[in-house]
Write an enzyme that holds these catalytic residues in place. Structure first.
Site, mmCIF file in Angstrom:
data_model
loop_
_atom_site.group_PDB
_atom_site.id
_atom_site.type_symbol
_atom_site.label_atom_id
_atom_site.label_comp_id
_atom_site.label_asym_id
_atom_site.label_seq_id
_atom_site.Cartn_x
_atom_site.Cartn_y
_atom_site.Cartn_z
ATOM 1 N N LYS A 176 0.891 -1.182 -0.154
ATOM 2 C CA LYS A 176 0.020 -0.093 -0.009
ATOM 3 C C LYS A 176 0.946 1.258 -0.075
ATOM 4 C CE LYS A 176 -1.403 2.798 2.923
ATOM 5 N NZ LYS A 176 -1.357 4.068 2.096
ATOM 6 N N SER A 230 5.573 7.625 10.301
ATOM 7 C CA SER A 230 5.598 8.581 11.428
ATOM 8 C C SER A 230 5.469 7.674 12.696
ATOM 9 C CB SER A 230 4.460 9.613 11.575
ATOM 10 O OG SER A 230 3.473 8.862 11.911
ATOM 11 N N GLU A 251 9.884 1.535 10.846
ATOM 12 C CA GLU A 251 10.851 2.390 10.720
ATOM 13 C C GLU A 251 10.197 3.829 10.694
ATOM 14 O OE1 GLU A 251 13.998 1.867 10.479
ATOM 15 O OE2 GLU A 251 13.955 -0.184 10.025
ATOM 16 N N CYS A 285 13.845 10.842 6.970
ATOM 17 C CA CYS A 285 13.806 10.618 8.289
ATOM 18 C C CYS A 285 15.226 10.468 8.793
ATOM 19 C CB CYS A 285 13.069 9.184 8.503
ATOM 20 S SG CYS A 285 13.695 7.786 7.443
ATOM 21 N N GLU A 386 10.009 15.775 15.712
ATOM 22 C CA GLU A 386 10.246 16.099 14.311
ATOM 23 C C GLU A 386 9.245 16.872 13.455
ATOM 24 O OE1 GLU A 386 9.192 12.288 12.048
ATOM 25 O OE2 GLU A 386 11.326 12.238 11.273
HETATM 26 C C1 UN1 Z 1 14.279 7.674 4.727
HETATM 27 O O1 UN1 Z 1 14.431 9.061 4.835
HETATM 28 O O2 UN1 Z 1 13.241 7.217 5.177
HETATM 29 O O3 UN1 Z 1 19.991 7.575 4.279
HETATM 30 C C2 UN1 Z 1 15.151 6.927 4.104
HETATM 31 C C3 UN1 Z 1 19.290 8.056 3.442
HETATM 32 C C4 UN1 Z 1 18.427 7.330 2.336
HETATM 33 C C5 UN1 Z 1 17.253 6.884 3.078
HETATM 34 C C6 UN1 Z 1 16.488 7.538 3.537
HETATM 35 N N1 UN1 Z 1 19.589 6.266 1.764
HETATM 36 O O4 UN1 Z 1 19.180 9.293 3.741
#
Ligand code: UN1
Length: 496
Positions: A176, A230, A251, A285, A386
């Site tokens: 999804k 999130s 994650e 992230c 965040e």
């Molecule tokens: C993400 O922001 O969810 O390490 C992944 C990094 C990328 C992946 C980011 N290779 O910034």
């Protein structure tokens, strides 16, 4: 121009949502540019997809893993051929600049080639048995039908981190994609289909989290869920999945710190901070959202960093001259704005940026100025929560020990970075920073696919993607083969 309509992929057939409802996917740099209409799926569509995946699992699990890997190699080669088109599609649907969407496709290519090789490994163990003439081993088995819920910021790379290891391990999948970026997932899955993936092995169900995501998490025949998004939604996913005892890989958020010590190569630290903070418009992230500056270099770094930030060109990611693309949608803009106000309200200084861009061409999309906040204290909300936008905080400290303490003083623990020439401090930081990833003399972004990816504390729940993904997508079977031709009783007979 007619707007293309996309369907779900279920059991090898493209079909609309049972309700026929759709969701518009628009270009965040220009809302009049509609990328396509995608199904607004609900529980009924998920149920069809799960049934198709369940059926496909009967045969897919028996395809030798090296052969499953070969499909991934072919998909990787197709992605290489289609890289430019898929990068353009991605910039159009989520905004980040072309150099970065090319990088996103590249990450999926890297993942395909890396994981394809796992088809010839998938190592188990052999170990001596307590008993004579008895053989003991452990094997990795597929989990079954797995549900994958993916975000909009890496709309091809992150689906590939989940799909490819799930597939090579012998699982069948329902993915999804995020409602803002389904096209990149379609492109990825199209490459798999063209590479020869049998029908039903991967199914796409587009739609919202409440419409399609929740149904996937709750479906009794889905054996595991892998989610990136999130921390708030992740917690919800884990709680709902617990009702059917599904393992969940989460994650989630970050509040990543780059620490700059007095002895650092300042140029390098500036380059890293700029890229880490404003790459992907701060919507990673792993994005740098706190820059921790030692007193001796703080003033110089701040002045230079603000000057460089002001020079960044904000615009459509499709234009090569653009440094920073739009934010993905207006709710992200609202969040950036809200956090700037909160920070200023708590006593931070707005050094540059801080506003949505709304004049001229900017009025067509969702743009926010690259923003630097100074005088930030570790206890302020802007230093702990965040933002997921182009907003970075500068925090000053005196000693190395204080820097580590500040870096660790948050609920998140994804990525961290230290700029120094002092090898002792570098290794101390590697030991003491509470994070799944630590960089020395490199920014907080840029993880490679063949290392473990994930974080501690509220960033994750202990699982890893990258080199850790096979652990999530397989389950262990212990096997004992007794060739003594007599009953041997473990823990009973072997005292003699
Ligand atoms: C993400 O922001 O969810 O390490 C992944 C990094 C990328 C992946 C980011 N290779 O910034």
């Amino acid at each position: 121009m007619t707007i293309p309509t996309y369907h779900n992929l279920i059991g090898g057939e493209w079909r609309p949502a049972a309700s026929s409802k759709t969701i518009q996917n628009v270009n965040p740099a220009d809302h009049s540019d509609v990328v396509g209409l995608f199904p607004a799926s609900a529980a009924e569509d998920v149920a069809h997809a799960v049934a198709a995946a369940k059926k496909a699992f009967i045969t897919w699990r028996l395809v030798p893993a090296p052969k499953r890997g070969e499909i991934l190699i072919r998909a990787g080669l197709l992605l290489q051929q289609r890289k430019e088109q898929y990068a353009r599609d991605m910039t159009r649907e989520m905004g980040k600049v072309l150099a970065e969407t090319r990088g996103d496709v590249q990450e999926a290519i890297d993942e395909a080639f890396y994981v394809a090789g796992e088809g010839r490994r998938l190592f188990g163990h052999t170990t001596p048995s307590e008993l004579q003439n008895k053989f003991a081993m452990s094997l990795r088995m597929p989990v079954g039908v797995v549900g994958l819920i993916t975000p909009w910021n890496f709309p091809m790379a992150i689906p590939s981190w989940k799909l490819f290891p799930a597939l090579v391990s012998g699982n069948t999948c329902i993915i999804k994609p995020a409602t803002d970026t389904p096209l990149s997932t379609y492109n990825l899955v199209q490459a798999l289909v063209d590479a020869g993936l049998p029908p039903g092995v991967v199914n796409i169900v587009s739609g919202s989290g409440s419409g399609a995501g929740a149904a996937l998490v709750e479906h009794p025949d889905v054996r595991a869920i892998s989610f990136t998004g999130s921390s708030e939604v992740g917690s919800h996913v884990a709680q709902r999945a617990a009702a059917t005892f599904k393992p969940v890989s989460l994650e989630m958020g970050g509040k990543n710190a780059q620490i700059v010590l007095d002895d650092a190569n300042l140029e390098l630290a500036l380059d890293g901070a700029l890229w880490g903070s404003f790459g992907t418009t701060g919507q990673r992230c792993t994005a740098t959202s706190r820059i921790l500056l030692q007193k001796g270099i703080a003033a110089k770094f701040t002045k230079e960093f603000v000057a460089r930030t002001r020079k960044l060109k904000v615009g459509s990611g499709l234009e090569e001259a653009t440094d920073v693309g739009p934010q993905v949608n207006s709710s992200q803009i609202e969040t950036s704005k809200k956090y700037v106000d909160i920070a200023v309200g708590e006593g931070a200084k707005l050094l540059t940026g801080g506003h949505a861009l709304t004049e001229g061409d900017y009025s067509k999309g969702t743009f926010f100025e690259p923003t630097v906040l100074g005088g930030v204290k570790a206890t302020m909300r802007i230093a702990r929560e965040e933002v997921f936008g182009p907003v970075v905080s500068l925090i000053e400290f005196e000693t190395f020990e204080q820097a580590i303490e500040i870096a660790n003083s948050i609920d998140y623990g994804l990525s961290t970075s230290l700029y120094t020439k002092d090898v002792n401090r570098a290794f101390t930081a590697i030991r003491d920073l509470e994070a799944g990833i630590t960089y020395i003399n490199a920014p907080t972004i840029g993880a490679e696919v063949h290392l473990p990816f994930g974080g501690v504390k509220h960033t994750g729940n202990g699982h890893r993607e990258g080199s850790g993904a096979i652990d999530f997508f397989t389950t262990w079977k212990a096997v004992y083969v007794d060739y003594s031709d007599k009953l041997q009783r473990a823990q009973i007979d072997n005292a003699e």
